[in-house]
Design an enzyme around this catalytic site. Structure first.
Site, short mmCIF file in Angstrom:
data_model
loop_
_atom_site.label_atom_id
_atom_site.label_comp_id
_atom_site.label_asym_id
_atom_site.label_seq_id
_atom_site.Cartn_x
_atom_site.Cartn_y
_atom_site.Cartn_z
CG ASN A 76 -1.76 1.21 1.36
OD1 ASN A 76 -1.79 2.04 0.44
ND2 ASN A 76 -2.46 1.36 2.47
CD1 TRP A 77 3.53 0.86 -2.85
CD2 TRP A 77 3.51 1.95 -4.81
NE1 TRP A 77 4.18 0.07 -3.76
CE2 TRP A 77 4.18 0.71 -4.98
CE3 TRP A 77 3.38 2.79 -5.91
CZ2 TRP A 77 4.71 0.32 -6.22
CZ3 TRP A 77 3.92 2.40 -7.13
CH2 TRP A 77 4.58 1.17 -7.28
CE LYS A 78 -0.34 3.27 4.68
NZ LYS A 78 -0.25 3.39 6.14
CG HIS A 88 -5.79 1.80 5.12
ND1 HIS A 88 -5.40 2.79 5.98
CD2 HIS A 88 -4.75 0.95 5.02
CE1 HIS A 88 -4.17 2.55 6.40
NE2 HIS A 88 -3.74 1.44 5.82
CD GLU A 96 -3.17 5.53 6.50
OE1 GLU A 96 -3.11 5.56 5.26
OE2 GLU A 96 -2.27 5.02 7.21
CD GLU A 130 -3.34 -2.38 7.29
OE1 GLU A 130 -2.24 -2.62 6.79
OE2 GLU A 130 -3.98 -1.35 7.05
N GLY A 133 2.42 2.62 10.77
CA GLY A 133 3.35 3.74 10.61
C GLY A 133 4.04 4.16 11.90
CB SER A 177 5.24 -1.42 12.16
OG SER A 177 4.82 -0.08 12.38
N GLY A 228 2.90 -0.96 4.33
CA GLY A 228 2.94 0.46 4.00
C GLY A 228 4.36 0.90 3.70
N GLY A 229 5.00 1.52 4.68
CA GLY A 229 6.32 2.12 4.49
C GLY A 229 7.34 1.21 3.81
P1 13P Z 1 3.05 0.63 7.71
O1 13P Z 1 3.59 -0.66 7.13
O2 13P Z 1 3.76 1.84 7.17
O3 13P Z 1 2.94 0.58 9.18
O4 13P Z 1 1.55 0.79 7.13
C1 13P Z 1 0.69 -0.29 7.24
C2 13P Z 1 -0.51 -0.01 6.44
O5 13P Z 1 -1.29 0.87 6.77
C3 13P Z 1 -0.72 -0.78 5.22
O6 13P Z 1 -1.99 -0.61 4.71
#
Ligand code: 13P
Length: 259
Positions: free
Chosen positions: A10-12, A102, A104, A174, A180, A220, A241-242
């Site tokens: 998930n590149w956001k 998600h 967010e 999640e 994050g 994470s 994510g990251g």
């Molecule tokens: P991180 O891996 O950056 O914690 O993000 C997780 C995430 O929200 C994937 O959708």
């Protein structure tokens, strides 16, 4: 049908177009190292077409074996919804997956379980695999409400889906406090919730369907903590994510699930 391991990035709202292409090519070039894992890239919607082109997607085939997913979509097929993306637009651009609900989206953009439910139905109707996200906040965990919150999210987000449709869904657990933050859930904490989700699916569909549904962990995930998560019986992949923004890290996580 056996349970499929799936690692999705998930590149956001990150990267520019050149970086998106470079990352896509970096992942595709080493895709053969993790044959047992389905790899999915979820770019910002504006770059979905760019990444699809970089993957040389054609119809329902991906020569690289890397698949494309959206990060969100609207539940309506078309209309006056400024700024939104329709399910068929994602499939038109080669998407096989779409992330829905998600945290967010839930916390920053007001998505409720009812909205996620409408989107999940629309995604399935369009032939997309919804990756339905659930997870508790730190406050909820500390108040001992994790099970109640996740149960309500799973039931609400998947309400009214037939067993056939439930069999096509991917769930991502999640925990909001792990997203994050660098604070990954312990393998035991994650496994406990994954097992709960699988038992809810058994209730909603059947034990056989539940046994085959992919349940990803997200929050994470890094190459150095992925193996202990992958060792848990109900953790079938990761929503990253990251660490998905670097090909080597993303593939390192996939490698942990490739057994
Ligand atoms: P991180 O891996 O950056 O914690 O993000 C997780 C995430 O929200 C994937 O959708």
């Amino acid at each position: 049908m056996a349970r499929q391991k799936i690692v999705a990035g998930n590149w956001k709202m990150n990267l520019d177009r050149a970086a998106a292409v470079a990352l896509t090519e970096g992942v595709a070039a080493r895709r053969s190292e993790v044959p047992g894992v389905e790899l999915v890239l979820c770019p910002p919607s504006l770059y979905v077409g760019t990444v699809g082109t970089a993957l040389k997607l054609a119809g329902d085939t991906s020569p690289s074996g890397v698949w494309l997913g959206g990060q969100n979509m609207h539940d309506k097929p078309s209309g006056a919804f400024t700024g939104e993306v329709a399910p068929a637009m994602l499939t038109d651009m080669g998407c096989r997956y779409v992330i829905l609900g998600h945290s967010e989206r839930r916390t920053l953009f007001g998505e409720t379980d009812a909205i996620v439910n409408a989107k999940a139905k629309a995604a399935l109707a369009a032939g997309l695999v919804p990756i339905v996200c659930v997870g508790e906040t730190l406050e909820e965990r500390e108040a001992g409400k994790t099970q109640t919150v996740v149960t309500a999210q799973v039931r609400g987000s998947l309400a009214g889906l037939s067993p056939e449709d439930l069999a096509k869904v991917v769930i991502a657990y999640e925990p909001v406090w792990a997203i994050g933050t660098g604070k990954v859930a312990t393998p035991e904490q994650a496994q406990e919730v994954h097992a709960l989700i699988r038992s809810l699916l058994a209730n909603l569909a059947s034990p056989a369907v539940a046994a085959d549904v992919t349940i990803q962990y997200g929050g994470s995930v890094k190459p150095d903590n992925a193996a202990s998560l992958a060792a848990q019986p109900d953790i079938d992949g990761a929503l990253v994510g990251g660490a998905s923004l670097k090909a080597a890290d993303f593939l390192g996580i996939a490698a942990a699930f490739n057994s």
